[in-house]
Design an enzyme around this catalytic site. Structure first.
Site, PDB file in Angstrom:
ATOM      1  N   ARG A 187     -31.450 -38.345 -12.667  1.00 46.48           N
ATOM      2  CA  ARG A 187     -31.704 -37.420 -11.568  1.00 46.48           C
ATOM      3  C   ARG A 187     -30.580 -37.579 -10.542  1.00 46.48           C
ATOM      4  O   ARG A 187     -30.157 -38.681 -10.225  1.00 46.48           O
ATOM      5  CB  ARG A 187     -33.059 -37.696 -10.918  1.00 46.48           C
ATOM      6  N   GLU A 223     -27.990 -28.438  -7.330  1.00 47.23           N
ATOM      7  CA  GLU A 223     -27.471 -27.825  -8.551  1.00 47.23           C
ATOM      8  C   GLU A 223     -27.664 -26.308  -8.508  1.00 47.23           C
ATOM      9  O   GLU A 223     -28.789 -25.853  -8.314  1.00 47.23           O
ATOM     10  CB  GLU A 223     -28.175 -28.415  -9.786  1.00 47.23           C
ATOM     11  N   HIS A 271     -25.864 -30.492 -15.862  1.00 41.36           N
ATOM     12  CA  HIS A 271     -27.249 -30.857 -16.187  1.00 41.36           C
ATOM     13  C   HIS A 271     -27.562 -30.421 -17.628  1.00 41.36           C
ATOM     14  O   HIS A 271     -28.582 -29.780 -17.899  1.00 41.36           O
ATOM     15  CB  HIS A 271     -28.239 -30.230 -15.208  1.00 41.36           C
TER      16      HIS A 271
END
Length: 340
Positions: free
Chosen positions: A239, A268, A296
């Site tokens: 994370r 993000e 990601h």
């Protein structure tokens, strides 16, 4: 029974989800970034919910869940769901811890190897000038993996899978995880430390595999980065907020750590004006070959997405039809609020 998929990730019909349900179930997908993008009638009428990555489920929305009996996360992390509010309404929250274990572990190792073998650096250099930049000594971090200590923070499923891969590269493995039972290090054959500070000081690679909690938020801050070796690299496929990105920028800029492989960021997509992101995009000399970024994507593969669409629905169906609960992440809170 009705399953609501609250999602902003994929488009199209929920065919995989529907195929995972027996007769008597209907599945509806509602696209949205925030909960208010989905009509209240959908929240109030569903028996189960599949929550994807982006949307947060706050107490205000949970108060609207008149019929919902279970929530399943399409993913491992559950920091976007108010677990306490769910438990107060008697709603179990489950995650999907096994859909992308090998994919994320592969990605963590790939980020590390991309840095220390100079793969991305070579690729960009040769594309720019394949004759004059034909130089195998140019990457700043290139070196041998064998014998370097691979440090894992969070020895869960993914952390264990990454550690096994590192062991295959002839790297000693050291891990820190206060929640792993005693003796697990003996079963795995890895070395354990009871102190985070020791791992940071000894590891040549610090690979993060912890959930995001109040305890782990900014776990890797300026003080932690200062404890690391100046030759060490940090890898984050967990994370984004586990690392203080401002502190990471300063540590890389000042040469207090050698490099970083980052798949997840606190925001993000990231703010292009952040100093670290700006330096990365400009490929400033001090950061070239020392920072790898991916969007990601560690979890992603076609096979992984199929699992990710199927498994949460199966979790909901098992609970609604048989009362079987698996991978529940708010069990302790449910027990606390259960009437005596």
């Amino acid at each position: 029974m009705r399953i609501l998929i609250a999602d902003a990730i994929y488009s199209g019909e929920p065919s995989i989800e529907r195929a995972s349900c027996p007769a008597g179930f209907e599945v509806d997908a509602r696209r949205g970034i925030v909960a208010s993008d989905i009509p209240d009638v959908d929240w109030r009428s569903c028996d189960g919910i599949v929550m994807w990555q982006i949307m947060e489920l706050t107490a205000a929305t949970i108060a609207k869940l008149d019929k919902c009996r279970i929530i399943a996360r399409a993913g491992v992390g559950f920091d976007g769901i108010d677990l306490d509010a769910c438990a107060r309404k008697g709603i179990p929250v489950c995650n999907c811890p096994d859909y992308g274990t090998t994919d994320v572990a592969d990605h963590a190792i790939a980020l590390y190897l991309g840095l220390v073998r100079g793969i991305a650096f070579f690729h960009e250099a040769l594309r720019a000038d394949i004759v004059n930049r034909w130089d195998w000594t140019a990457p700043p971090l290139i070196g041998r993996s064998r014998g370097r200590t691979f440090g894992v923070i969070g020895m869960g499923r993914i952390g264990t899978a990454a550690a096994r891969r590192a062991r295959g590269l002839d790297m000693p493995v050291l891990f820190y995880d206060p929640y792993v039972p005693d003796g697990q290090e003996l079963a795995l054959g890895f070395e354990r430390t009871r102190r985070l500070e020791e791992l940071l000081e000894r590891a040549d690679v610090v690979s993060l595999h912890s959930p995001l909690t109040d305890e782990t938020r900014h776990l890797i801050d300026a003080a932690a980065l200062t404890r690391m070796k100046p030759t060490a690299v940090v890898i984050n496929t967990a994370r984004g907020a586990i690392i203080d990105i401002d502190a990471l920028h300063a540590a890389l800029r000042d040469g207090r750590i050698a490099g970083a492989g980052i798949d997840v960021l606190p925001q993000e997509p990231p703010d292009p004006s952040h100093p670290l992101i700006e330096a990365f995009q400009k490929n400033e000399p001090w950061i070239a070959g020392r920072l790898l970024l991916t969007p990601h994507a560690a979890f992603y593969s076609e096979a992984g997405i199929r699992d990710l669409r199927r498994k949460p629905v199966e979790t909901i169906v098992a609970y609604l039809t048989e009362g079987r609960l698996r991978n529940c992440v708010n069990a302790d809170l449910l027990a606390r609020y259960r009437p005596a």
